[in-house]
Design an enzyme around this catalytic site. Structure first.
Site, short mmCIF file in Angstrom:
data_model
loop_
_atom_site.label_atom_id
_atom_site.label_comp_id
_atom_site.label_asym_id
_atom_site.label_seq_id
_atom_site.Cartn_x
_atom_site.Cartn_y
_atom_site.Cartn_z
N PRO A 101 1.19 -0.90 -0.27
CA PRO A 101 -0.11 -0.09 -0.29
C PRO A 101 1.45 1.47 0.19
CG PRO A 101 -1.05 -1.52 1.79
CD PRO A 101 0.25 -1.31 1.26
N GLU B 215 2.19 -7.42 7.87
CA GLU B 215 2.58 -6.16 7.59
C GLU B 215 3.27 -5.37 6.99
OE1 GLU B 215 0.41 -4.05 10.11
OE2 GLU B 215 -0.06 -5.39 9.65
N ARG C 15 -1.75 -9.36 -20.89
CA ARG C 15 -2.33 -9.33 -22.33
C ARG C 15 -1.97 -8.14 -23.03
NH1 ARG C 15 -4.52 -3.90 -22.37
NH2 ARG C 15 -6.27 -4.17 -23.23
N ASP D 237 -3.18 2.42 -23.97
CA ASP D 237 -3.21 4.01 -23.15
C ASP D 237 -2.15 5.07 -22.29
OD1 ASP D 237 -5.92 3.41 -23.47
OD2 ASP D 237 -6.22 1.41 -23.03
C1 JAH Z 1 -1.18 -6.26 2.55
C2 JAH Z 1 1.18 -6.39 1.83
N1 JAH Z 1 -2.93 -1.29 -3.40
C3 JAH Z 1 -3.13 -3.21 -2.99
C4 JAH Z 1 -2.42 -3.02 -2.21
C5 JAH Z 1 -1.54 -4.41 -1.97
C6 JAH Z 1 -0.66 -5.16 -1.33
C7 JAH Z 1 -1.05 -5.04 -0.01
N2 JAH Z 1 -2.74 -4.04 0.07
C8 JAH Z 1 -2.53 -3.73 -0.83
C9 JAH Z 1 -0.63 -5.79 0.98
C10 JAH Z 1 -0.11 -6.20 3.34
C11 JAH Z 1 0.22 -6.74 3.33
C12 JAH Z 1 0.35 -5.81 1.00
#
Ligand code: JAH
Length: 216
Positions: free
Chosen positions: A98, A125, A167, A182
């Protein structure tokens, strides 16, 4: 003498503690591309790279805080092993998180021209940051986010990125569904701002297809 192809076969390695989560890669467009030999997809169980009897992949975070952090050693061993399996390719290590930079069509277009994607799917985490720091000194590392939300792990993001890249490979989409480029359109992608789409029948549940579209 071997030289660079315009589009060498794309190899995709995905490391996860839930390898079964990647089963959708056997289906649909990506599954067909695998069957056709257009891509080489290999799924790896991170726990195969643990050393202890309990196959531990996580521990408590230094500095405190909630949850658990993935241990660097299994990741180091897993990625060393994958990287060592083909020194002739040029890998990009994709780490869904994230806190990464937003994944865009531009990333997909660039990675479709490359020959090797390796996905490190974290859980809990996340992965001890030294893993990204270490491999960042050996290969290109891209920490990417699909958007501002938190999943339970990187697997779903790895599926999305894989589909977005595959793709774009030549010969993967049929003639009826060819790729429009795009990647350089600013903001919303050009062909999606054209608006709503319609097909037959021309009248459905009292709703008509706009007259202007019926003449073509
Ligand atoms: C959550 C490791 N933006 C999408 C996304 C990608 C990875 C994760 N969460 C959201 C994630 C916990 C641990 C990756």
């Amino acid at each position: 003498m071997p030289t660079s192809n315009a589009h060498p076969q794309l190899r995709i390695d995905i490391v996860s503690i839930f390898p079964d989560y990647l089963a959708p890669l056997e289906l649909s467009l990506v599954g067909k591309a695998r069957e056709a030999g257009q891509i080489d997809v290999r799924i790896h169980d991170l726990r195969d790279c643990t050393q202890d009897r309990h196959r531990t992949v996580d521990d408590t975070p230094y500095g405190g805080g909630p949850g658990m952090v993935m241990l660097p050693e299994p990741w180091g061993d897993a990625l060393d092993s994958i990287l060592g399996s083909d020194p002739s390719r040029t890998p990009v290590l994709v780490v869904p998180t994230p806190s990464g930079e937003r994944f865009t069509q531009g990333h997909a277009a660039k990675w479709a021209l490359g020959d090797w994607l390796i996905f490190a799917c974290g859980r809990y985490e996340g992965i001890d940051s030294r893993v990204m720091e270490h491999f960042g000194e050996r290969i290109h590392v891209a920490e990417v986010s699909l958007g501002d939300y938190v999943l339970a792990g990187g697997e779903v993001a790895a599926l999305a990125v894989t589909e977005a890249v595959v793709r774009l490979l030549p010969g993967v989409l049929g003639n009826s569904e060819s790729v429009v480029d795009d990647s350089f359109a600013p903001g919303r992608m050009a062909h999606l701002v054209e608006g709503p789409v319609y097909t037959k029948p021309p009248l459905w549940r009292g709703l008509e297809v706009p007259e202007v579209l019926l003449s073509g």
